[in-house]
Design an enzyme around this catalytic site. Structure first.
Site, mmCIF file in Angstrom:
data_model
loop_
_atom_site.group_PDB
_atom_site.id
_atom_site.type_symbol
_atom_site.label_atom_id
_atom_site.label_comp_id
_atom_site.label_asym_id
_atom_site.label_seq_id
_atom_site.Cartn_x
_atom_site.Cartn_y
_atom_site.Cartn_z
ATOM 1 N N ARG A 1 70.482 -36.030 10.337
ATOM 2 C CA ARG A 1 71.260 -36.758 8.527
ATOM 3 C C ARG A 1 71.850 -35.995 8.255
ATOM 4 O O ARG A 1 73.621 -36.713 8.496
ATOM 5 C CB ARG A 1 70.395 -36.672 7.513
ATOM 6 C CG ARG A 1 70.617 -37.370 6.373
ATOM 7 C CD ARG A 1 69.977 -37.958 5.760
ATOM 8 N NE ARG A 1 70.109 -36.401 4.516
ATOM 9 C CZ ARG A 1 69.128 -36.170 3.088
ATOM 10 N NH1 ARG A 1 67.600 -37.073 2.671
ATOM 11 N NH2 ARG A 1 69.011 -35.393 3.361
ATOM 12 N N LYS B 1 61.220 -39.364 1.851
ATOM 13 C CA LYS B 1 61.429 -39.650 0.402
ATOM 14 C C LYS B 1 61.911 -41.127 -0.099
ATOM 15 O O LYS B 1 61.215 -42.374 -0.413
ATOM 16 C CB LYS B 1 62.013 -38.873 -0.924
ATOM 17 C CG LYS B 1 60.848 -37.530 -1.422
ATOM 18 C CD LYS B 1 60.275 -36.642 -2.457
ATOM 19 C CE LYS B 1 62.208 -36.533 -3.022
ATOM 20 N NZ LYS B 1 62.486 -35.567 -1.876
ATOM 21 N N ARG C 1 68.274 -25.443 -1.168
ATOM 22 C CA ARG C 1 67.823 -26.791 -1.369
ATOM 23 C C ARG C 1 65.948 -26.426 -1.241
ATOM 24 O O ARG C 1 65.110 -26.432 -2.038
ATOM 25 C CB ARG C 1 67.961 -28.122 -0.710
ATOM 26 C CG ARG C 1 69.410 -28.213 -1.732
ATOM 27 C CD ARG C 1 70.022 -29.500 -0.760
ATOM 28 N NE ARG C 1 69.471 -30.962 -0.585
ATOM 29 C CZ ARG C 1 69.688 -31.422 0.867
ATOM 30 N NH1 ARG C 1 70.470 -31.042 1.535
ATOM 31 N NH2 ARG C 1 69.063 -32.365 0.539
ATOM 32 N N ARG D 1 61.995 -32.264 -11.152
ATOM 33 C CA ARG D 1 61.801 -32.018 -10.512
ATOM 34 C C ARG D 1 61.932 -30.352 -11.114
ATOM 35 O O ARG D 1 61.914 -29.173 -10.345
ATOM 36 C CB ARG D 1 63.292 -31.890 -9.888
ATOM 37 C CG ARG D 1 64.047 -32.024 -8.128
ATOM 38 C CD ARG D 1 64.944 -31.884 -8.219
ATOM 39 N NE ARG D 1 65.667 -31.402 -6.581
ATOM 40 C CZ ARG D 1 65.900 -33.148 -6.106
ATOM 41 N NH1 ARG D 1 66.073 -34.432 -6.776
ATOM 42 N NH2 ARG D 1 66.606 -32.750 -4.959
ATOM 43 N N ARG E 1 76.166 -36.257 4.758
ATOM 44 C CA ARG E 1 76.246 -35.519 3.302
ATOM 45 C C ARG E 1 76.245 -33.573 2.985
ATOM 46 O O ARG E 1 76.242 -33.402 3.629
ATOM 47 C CB ARG E 1 74.312 -35.804 2.072
ATOM 48 C CG ARG E 1 74.663 -36.627 1.751
ATOM 49 C CD ARG E 1 72.770 -37.111 1.571
ATOM 50 N NE ARG E 1 72.554 -35.665 1.019
ATOM 51 C CZ ARG E 1 70.887 -36.073 0.648
ATOM 52 N NH1 ARG E 1 70.564 -37.218 0.456
ATOM 53 N NH2 ARG E 1 70.926 -34.941 -0.236
#
Ligand code: ADP
Length: 193
Positions: A129, A15, A146, A90, A135
């Protein structure tokens, strides 16, 4: 041309990458609630402090905090002629808050783009990632959480927008350019340039 767009999809669907490209194409700001929260974490603001535990656990930040944040952002001058929201709404409460905001401002969304991606593919992307960007919420267990939060709280919004006739589904698997082209093509069908 104004464009008011939402980008919905699971963590790791791409996204953020696509939001940046659509922002340039349409000349509208891309607003990522995740990016805003992460910036607040780094700056150790009050908002960052309140959101920290939720983000690290991979849970949604409470709706009230998130809704206030988005409302403030959408009221800024650069959103007057359009915006792209990435990662918001969300939850059903966030849909309600956004609907209220748009109604109060006498405006409406033009389209909702769902970026479709297989969970196995997104887990692999996020593992990569985690190594590249470090992160805190890209740890494998947090990623799985998640995805579960997405399935439970966010995936139902897809039906809400589909029932309103606003949804366009785009395959998020493939080269970045290819996916952008698919999104733009899908939006052209909906009369956006
Ligand atoms: P991703 O969609 O890849 O999980 P984001 O950057 O969109 O990543 O979000 C990261 C984290 O920020 C989420 O796990 C959540 O804790 C918080 N967050 C982002 N957007 C929202 C939102 N609209 N409502 C609640 N929490 C949010």
């Amino acid at each position: 041309m104004t464009a008011r767009l939402l980008l919905i999809g699971p963590p790791g669907a791409g996204k953020g990458t696509q939001a940046a490209r659509l922002s340039t194409h349409f000349g509208i700001p891309a607003i990522s609630t995740g990016d805003i929260f992460r910036q607040n974490l780094r700056d150790e603001t009050e908002l960052g402090t309140k959101a920290k535990a939720y983000i690290e656990a991979g849970d949604n930040v409470p709706d009230e905090l998130t809704n206030d944040l988005v409302r403030d952002r959408l009221e800024q001058a650069d959103c007057a002629d359009g915006f792209l929201l990435d990662g918001y709404p969300r939850t059903t409460d966030q849909v309600r808050a956004l609907d209220e905001f748009l109604a109060e401002h006498g405006t409406a969304l033009d389209a909702v783009v769902e970026l479709v991606a297989d969970p196995d593919v997104v887990v692999e992307r996020l593992k990569k990632r985690a190594v590249d960007q470090g992160r805190v919420d890209d740890d494998e267990n947090v990623v799985r959480h998640r995805l579960a939060v997405y399935a439970e709280q966010t995936a139902p919004l897809i039906d809400v927008y589909a029932e309103r006739g606003m949804l366009t589904k785009v395959d998020g698997i493939g080269e970045i350019d290819e996916v952008t082209a698919r999104i733009l093509e899908a939006l052209t069908v909906r009369d956006l340039p």
